[in-house]
Write a protein that holds these residues in place. Structure first.
Motif, short mmCIF file in Angstrom:
data_model
loop_
_atom_site.label_atom_id
_atom_site.label_comp_id
_atom_site.label_asym_id
_atom_site.label_seq_id
_atom_site.Cartn_x
_atom_site.Cartn_y
_atom_site.Cartn_z
N ALA A 113 -5.64 -6.90 -6.87
CA ALA A 113 -4.98 -5.29 -7.13
C ALA A 113 -3.17 -5.57 -6.80
O ALA A 113 -2.71 -4.76 -7.54
CB ALA A 113 -5.70 -4.30 -5.97
N ALA A 139 -1.83 -6.66 -9.90
CA ALA A 139 -1.79 -5.82 -11.17
C ALA A 139 -0.97 -4.71 -10.60
O ALA A 139 -0.73 -3.56 -11.33
CB ALA A 139 -3.30 -5.39 -11.06
N ARG A 140 -0.10 -4.61 -9.49
CA ARG A 140 0.71 -3.53 -8.85
C ARG A 140 -0.07 -2.30 -8.79
O ARG A 140 0.19 -1.05 -9.29
CB ARG A 140 2.00 -3.46 -9.87
CG ARG A 140 2.75 -4.53 -9.95
CD ARG A 140 3.38 -5.01 -8.46
NE ARG A 140 4.50 -5.84 -8.63
CZ ARG A 140 4.27 -7.13 -8.18
NH1 ARG A 140 3.20 -7.69 -8.02
NH2 ARG A 140 5.31 -8.03 -8.25
N ASN A 141 -1.13 -2.23 -8.23
CA ASN A 141 -2.31 -1.06 -8.13
C ASN A 141 -2.24 -0.74 -6.81
O ASN A 141 -3.16 -1.31 -6.00
CB ASN A 141 -3.66 -1.47 -8.77
CG ASN A 141 -4.63 -0.11 -8.87
OD1 ASN A 141 -4.21 0.83 -8.29
ND2 ASN A 141 -5.50 -0.30 -9.70
N GLY A 142 -1.50 -0.03 -6.52
CA GLY A 142 -1.34 0.53 -5.08
C GLY A 142 -2.70 1.37 -4.52
O GLY A 142 -3.08 0.97 -3.48
N ALA A 143 -3.03 2.34 -5.25
CA ALA A 143 -4.28 3.04 -5.05
C ALA A 143 -5.42 2.28 -4.76
O ALA A 143 -6.16 2.37 -3.72
CB ALA A 143 -4.53 3.98 -6.19
N ARG A 144 -5.81 1.29 -5.57
CA ARG A 144 -6.86 0.48 -5.58
C ARG A 144 -6.59 -0.53 -4.04
O ARG A 144 -7.66 -0.68 -3.47
CB ARG A 144 -6.84 -0.75 -6.58
CG ARG A 144 -8.04 -1.64 -6.46
CD ARG A 144 -9.55 -1.10 -6.58
NE ARG A 144 -10.35 -2.15 -6.57
CZ ARG A 144 -11.58 -2.05 -5.95
NH1 ARG A 144 -12.04 -0.71 -5.26
NH2 ARG A 144 -12.50 -3.01 -5.96
N ALA A 180 0.89 -1.53 -0.36
CA ALA A 180 0.55 -0.58 -1.17
C ALA A 180 1.29 0.71 -1.10
O ALA A 180 1.61 1.32 -2.19
CB ALA A 180 -0.96 0.05 -0.71
N LEU A 214 4.30 -0.01 -3.37
CA LEU A 214 3.92 -0.02 -4.81
C LEU A 214 3.81 1.42 -5.49
O LEU A 214 4.20 1.97 -6.27
CB LEU A 214 2.56 -0.69 -5.10
CG LEU A 214 2.75 -2.34 -5.06
CD1 LEU A 214 1.44 -2.75 -5.16
CD2 LEU A 214 3.88 -2.76 -5.82
N GLU A 215 3.30 2.24 -4.43
CA GLU A 215 3.01 3.84 -4.83
C GLU A 215 4.27 4.60 -4.65
O GLU A 215 4.53 5.34 -5.36
CB GLU A 215 1.87 4.31 -4.13
CG GLU A 215 0.43 3.76 -4.18
CD GLU A 215 -0.65 4.57 -3.62
OE1 GLU A 215 -1.59 4.95 -4.29
OE2 GLU A 215 -0.49 4.69 -2.22
#
Length: 201
Positions: free
Chosen positions: A128, A131-136, A163, A166-167
């Motif tokens: 995650a 993938a720069r997916n902070g929510a995940r 996270a 990122l968010e």
């Protein structure tokens, strides 16, 4: 002097004999070659190496990639092997414990399963993060805290800081990252906090 001259052959004879000897040598060399002009191999190993390019593999009629041979049988064999391994006895550390035949070096305890689960969550967190997916990452951090409340290295805190960066990038998330980076010097997440939050990588 005349006797010595009669013993030595005249130089003209050598001039005639030399081309004849050279021609005979070339004839022998050409006969020693195979009909296609190649020299015969000196050993069977060389013969097999020379024959290999001639024997071209038959081409497939279909352009589709070949299916893995015996994939169902292979899966069944792997399942059989896994069940056989599970049935193996555990070898103890003592000198009187049996050490003949296959056996587990140690039992699979709940602690082993816990470590395996933790490593799996960390791998998902890294996916995650890549993938720069902070929510995940937040979802996985929540699962990590629930399943592994001890967390002596405060890994969950580090992943949560990442996270947030990122968010919601900004001064607040950067200050939290700087605090984590300064305080948690032994954390394995520290370098990711620096790269993503502090260096903007």
């Amino acid at each position: 002097m005349d006797g010595d001259d009669s013993v030595k052959p005249p130089r003209s004879r050598w001039l005639v004999a030399a081309p004849m000897l050279l021609g005979a040598a070339l004839c022998l060399v050409s006969r020693a070659r195979e009909p296609d002009g190649r020299r015969p191999p000196a050993s069977r190993q060389e013969a097999s190496r020379e024959e290999a390019p001639r024997q071209a593999a038959p081409r497939r009629a279909s352009a589709e990639p070949p299916a893995p041979s015996g994939s169902a049988e292979h899966a069944a064999a792997v399942d059989d092997l896994a069940s056989a391994v599970d049935d193996l006895p555990v070898t103890g550390p003592g000198p009187d414990d049996r050490h003949d035949g296959p056996a587990h070096p140690h039992p699979i305890t709940p602690r082993h399963l816990e470590i395996q689960h933790e490593n799996g969550l960390i791998a998902l967190l890294h996916d995650a993060m890549s993938a720069r997916n902070g929510a995940r990452m937040r979802e996985l951090v929540h699962e990590y805290r629930r399943a592994h409340p001890g967390d002596p290295s405060q890994l969950a805190d580090g992943y949560e800081v990442i996270a947030a960066c990122l968010e919601t990038p900004g001064e607040e998330s950067r200050a939290a990252a700087a605090g984590y980076y300064a305080e948690r010097r032994a954390s394995t997440v520290r370098r990711f906090v620096r790269r993503i939050c502090l260096e903007g990588g």
